[in-house]
Design an enzyme around this catalytic site. Structure first.
Site, PDB file in Angstrom:
ATOM      1  N   THR A   1       0.863  -1.179   0.000  1.00 45.45           N
ATOM      2  CA  THR A   1       0.000   0.000   0.000  1.00 45.45           C
ATOM      3  C   THR A   1       0.902   1.232   0.000  1.00 45.45           C
ATOM      4  OG1 THR A   1      -1.708  -1.165   1.244  1.00 45.45           O
ATOM      5  CG2 THR A   1      -1.794   1.245   1.276  1.00 45.45           C
TER       6      THR A   1
ATOM      7  N   LYS B   1      -6.774   1.358  -3.404  1.00 45.13           N
ATOM      8  CA  LYS B   1      -6.367   0.691  -2.161  1.00 45.13           C
ATOM      9  C   LYS B   1      -6.439   1.666  -0.996  1.00 45.13           C
ATOM     10  CE  LYS B   1      -4.930  -2.573   0.527  1.00 45.13           C
ATOM     11  NZ  LYS B   1      -3.589  -3.049   0.796  1.00 45.13           N
TER      12      LYS B   1
ATOM     13  N   LYS C   1       0.044   2.853   9.854  1.00 48.58           N
ATOM     14  CA  LYS C   1       0.759   2.940   8.582  1.00 48.58           C
ATOM     15  C   LYS C   1      -0.200   3.333   7.444  1.00 48.58           C
ATOM     16  CE  LYS C   1       1.754  -1.017   6.415  1.00 48.58           C
ATOM     17  NZ  LYS C   1       1.111  -0.898   5.097  1.00 48.58           N
TER      18      LYS C   1
END
Lengths: 299, 299
Positions: A97, A173, A241
């Site tokens: 990602t 995403k 994250k």
């Protein structure tokens, strides 16, 4: 069926499943990881041997399944990066990602090196990865899709083709992760709020999935809370994250994302209080601690 | 089938559907509203006539379908309230979203007056209300459930029985509204975030419902955004009210709900900028305006 030679870089919970799925489909697969035990285990299960610099030139497909943009850049273009060793026309699939701009930068550098590039973030978790049933949110040139197809077919049950250049795959995403990070935080907040009103996690799990407040992640994670089982399927550490990436991208676009930002604070509290390696349903523990509530299972 | 005499107080978008569903099931139904046109329309469709004070003593069931706790208290116990006129054993069903403590207080006052009480928030929206297919999150004594059963059967396709006293029904409704309010805000935030990255609402609507980030409300409301149609099925105005109730209840329980609080700020911005009467999918307009984005449909 076309059999290919592939390198899978990163044999963590997601990458190991990808590499194993390619093996099962009959491809020749080299697995690389900073952990030599993971590499040895993969060879013992049928993985091909050889140092990266020696075998890279034989690869049709390189699949990078590392944690983030920094690791992606290192494994592709760092001092021991694989791209300079690839033959022209090899496709590089990047599954981490990352920000859409970073994906575009990687695509440009791979094109410069004579390689193809697929912006190909994955979702589905380790269990679906092991079964070759991931979802891939992919964008890239038609050539890149064609070259990657046999490996995509082996690792994924669904491949969304989102455009003919890098960027849209990573964008979709990020959108999905924003929603999952918010919906999970909402689940944790509402479940523990309910406990303050005498609604047990069991009752929540029985009723809410039938109501308008339900979400895919709620139905998937609430059983972990009811069972008191925080064995990590998807870990808390992912969310600071990934929501951080979402907010960085949003910041660059001058887009205010206050709900994402609020959710991120809760994920950071979970990480900061030592829950990072637990299943992400453990976010309920932050709320329960703050409200003096006893969750089901071992305390 | 047992036919009953019922009073429905509040003939708004939800209450009118309840009253009509009871009529269709063969009950005698008196409809009351501050708007005389709504009352006249209901009579023209088969509703029973008569002033509240005159007919109250004939009622088996009173169903209050008003907006909030203040209106509930007024219609039940205010100067022209119905409860003092009821015969012993009449069941009072209260359908507004209220705090569990308020529901307990209403139950106690109804018991004092010799009546039964059902804490019975409803969900499903006006369309399901009109069809008699609501969901009811109900709690109350077994006697209250028994007495209300014929009317519950007429108005709802699902009745969740959550306990033998008032409180749990309203608690579960608050939990559900917290989740819907958060998930809707997350949908609005992620959809417009995607637009900054070149992902159209159409593409979002095509891909995200198949991904882990999906939720019931996302799948239900995204088509409104794609169509640019903000005809109110569930209005923006509901959310400052209902998330306000959630946060009041949370405050009383010393429960911090930061994601709910962040979502509420966005709902308030929608209400403050004149979107209150639009469909709640119109929350996207707050984000779009702030980010300089053009949504589909009429601007």
């Amino acid at each position: 069926m076309t059999t290919q030679t592939a390198a899978v870089i990163g044999l963590g919970s997601m990458g190991y499943g990808v590499a194993s799925s390619l093996l099962r489909a009959g491809h020749t697969v080299h697995g690389f990881d900073i952990n030599p035990d993971s590499m040895a285990r993969f060879v013992s299960e049928g993985g091909a041997e050889g140092a990266m610099a020696d075998v890279a030139g034989n690869c049709d497909v390189v699949i990078s399944v590392v944690i983030n943009a920094a690791q992606t850049e290192t494994v592709l273009f760092g001092d021991d990066g694989i791209v300079p060793h690839l033959k022209p026309g090899t496709v590089v699939m990047s599954c981490a990602t990352v920000a859409p701009d970073f994906a575009r930068e990687m695509e440009a550098k791979c094109h410069e090196a004579g390689c193809l590039y697929l912006d190909a973030p994955i979702s589905g978790g380790p269990q679906r990865s092991a079964k070759g049933e991931l979802s891939v949110l992919a964008s890239g040139t038609p050539d890149a899709f064609d070259k990657a197809r046999p490996c995509l077919d082996a690792m994924a049950s669904q491949v969304y083709e989102l455009g003919d250049e890098a960027g849209p795959g990573s964008a979709m995403k990020a959108i999905n992760q924003m929603l999952v990070g918010i919906n999970l935080a909402g689940m944790a907040e509402a479940l523990t709020f309910g406990m303050t009103q005498g609604v047990s996690p069991e009752k929540f799990a029985e009723i809410i999935p039938q109501c308008a407040g339900t979400s895919w992640v709620l139905e998937n994670r609430v059983p972990h809370v009811v069972a008191g089982d925080y064995t990590p399927l998807s870990a808390v550490d992912i969310w600071p994250k990934d929501l951080g990436i979402c907010l960085d991208v949003a910041h660059s676009a001058k887009f205010g994302a206050p709900v994402t930002a609020a959710a991120l604070q809760q994920w950071l509290a979970a990480q900061g209080s030592g829950l990072g390696r637990e299943d992400d349903a453990a976010l309920v523990k932050v709320y329960a601690r703050n409200a003096g509530l006893d969750l089901p299972g071992k305390s």
